[in-house]
Design a protein around this motif. Structure first.
Motif, mmCIF file in Angstrom:
data_model
loop_
_atom_site.group_PDB
_atom_site.id
_atom_site.type_symbol
_atom_site.label_atom_id
_atom_site.label_comp_id
_atom_site.label_asym_id
_atom_site.label_seq_id
_atom_site.Cartn_x
_atom_site.Cartn_y
_atom_site.Cartn_z
ATOM 1 N N VAL A 1 58.437 11.629 31.740
ATOM 2 C CA VAL A 1 59.233 10.761 30.665
ATOM 3 C C VAL A 1 58.967 10.737 29.193
ATOM 4 O O VAL A 1 59.975 10.871 28.499
ATOM 5 N N ALA A 2 57.696 10.574 28.945
ATOM 6 C CA ALA A 2 57.440 10.532 27.184
ATOM 7 C C ALA A 2 57.573 11.931 26.796
ATOM 8 O O ALA A 2 58.193 12.147 25.576
ATOM 9 N N LEU A 3 57.539 13.154 27.578
ATOM 10 C CA LEU A 3 57.917 14.458 27.013
ATOM 11 C C LEU A 3 59.416 14.599 26.759
ATOM 12 O O LEU A 3 59.916 15.217 25.836
ATOM 13 N N ARG A 4 60.077 14.217 27.669
ATOM 14 C CA ARG A 4 61.521 14.094 27.705
ATOM 15 C C ARG A 4 62.017 13.507 26.305
ATOM 16 O O ARG A 4 62.805 13.900 25.414
ATOM 17 N N GLN A 5 61.498 12.455 26.177
ATOM 18 C CA GLN A 5 61.888 11.418 24.963
ATOM 19 C C GLN A 5 61.438 12.238 23.777
ATOM 20 O O GLN A 5 62.001 12.106 22.741
ATOM 21 N N ALA A 6 60.159 12.799 23.711
ATOM 22 C CA ALA A 6 59.698 13.529 22.523
ATOM 23 C C ALA A 6 60.841 14.740 22.227
ATOM 24 O O ALA A 6 61.112 14.994 21.064
ATOM 25 N N ARG A 7 61.303 15.315 23.225
ATOM 26 C CA ARG A 7 62.261 16.282 22.993
ATOM 27 C C ARG A 7 63.536 15.972 22.697
ATOM 28 O O ARG A 7 64.053 16.739 21.726
ATOM 29 N N THR A 8 63.935 14.887 23.029
ATOM 30 C CA THR A 8 65.359 14.208 22.688
ATOM 31 C C THR A 8 65.226 13.897 21.045
ATOM 32 O O THR A 8 66.346 13.924 20.605
ATOM 33 N N ARG A 9 64.099 13.374 20.693
ATOM 34 C CA ARG A 9 63.927 12.952 19.178
ATOM 35 C C ARG A 9 64.118 14.146 18.403
ATOM 36 O O ARG A 9 64.534 13.749 16.986
ATOM 37 N N ARG A 10 63.582 15.468 18.584
ATOM 38 C CA ARG A 10 63.726 16.330 17.798
ATOM 39 C C ARG A 10 65.241 16.912 17.320
ATOM 40 O O ARG A 10 66.156 16.612 17.912
#
Length: 144
Positions: free
Chosen positions: A135-144
């Motif tokens: 989930v943290a990885l997905r959130q980091a991807r969407t912030r880019r």
């Protein structure tokens, strides 16, 4: 130059730590669904002419739900466990309904223990940690 090698090493460390847990949860669910549905349909609709069709349709529906839930889990969606958890719960309830039907003890023990093992794996600290990191990885991807 150092940054290029750090990401593959992180990926390999992630996979080494969490991939066996992920596969254990997935395959215990698949095996429990396959065994439980085959035994239940064979026990209750033994002489019905559409017995194989019912087995295949119900197994396919639960396996599709399980695969979609695991795919959503890999993609980092927080709601993915809401799609996955009903499968071993349903398998456990169906297995409990087979108590006293004259099945061999070892087969009955296997179809009762597989969904319980799947639920245990999903509740393990390592599986919860893997889901949090995804989930943290997905959130980091969407912030880019």
């Amino acid at each position: 130059m150092m940054g290029e090698y750090q990401r593959p090493l992180e990926f390999h460390a992630f996979m080494r730590r969490y991939f066996p847990t992920f596969l254990l949860g997935f395959f215990t669910c698949v095996l429990s669904v396959a065994l439980v549905l085959a035994m239940w349909i064979d026990e209750h609709w033994r002489s019905h002419p559409d017995n194989p069709v019912y087995t295949m349709v119900s197994s396919t529906a639960l396996a599709a739900l399980l695969c979609l839930g695991h795919l959503a889990m890999i993609r980092g969606y927080g709601w993915a466990m809401l799609a996955v958890l009903p499968v071993p719960l349903m398998a456990l309830l169906i297995a409990l309904s087979l108590l006293g039907n004259g099945l061999h003890f070892m087969l009955l023990a296997a179809i009762l223990l597989l969904p319980l093992l799947a639920l245990l794996v999903f509740n393990s600290e390592r599986h919860r940690e893997m889901r949090r990191r995804l989930v943290a990885l997905r959130q980091a991807r969407t912030r880019r």
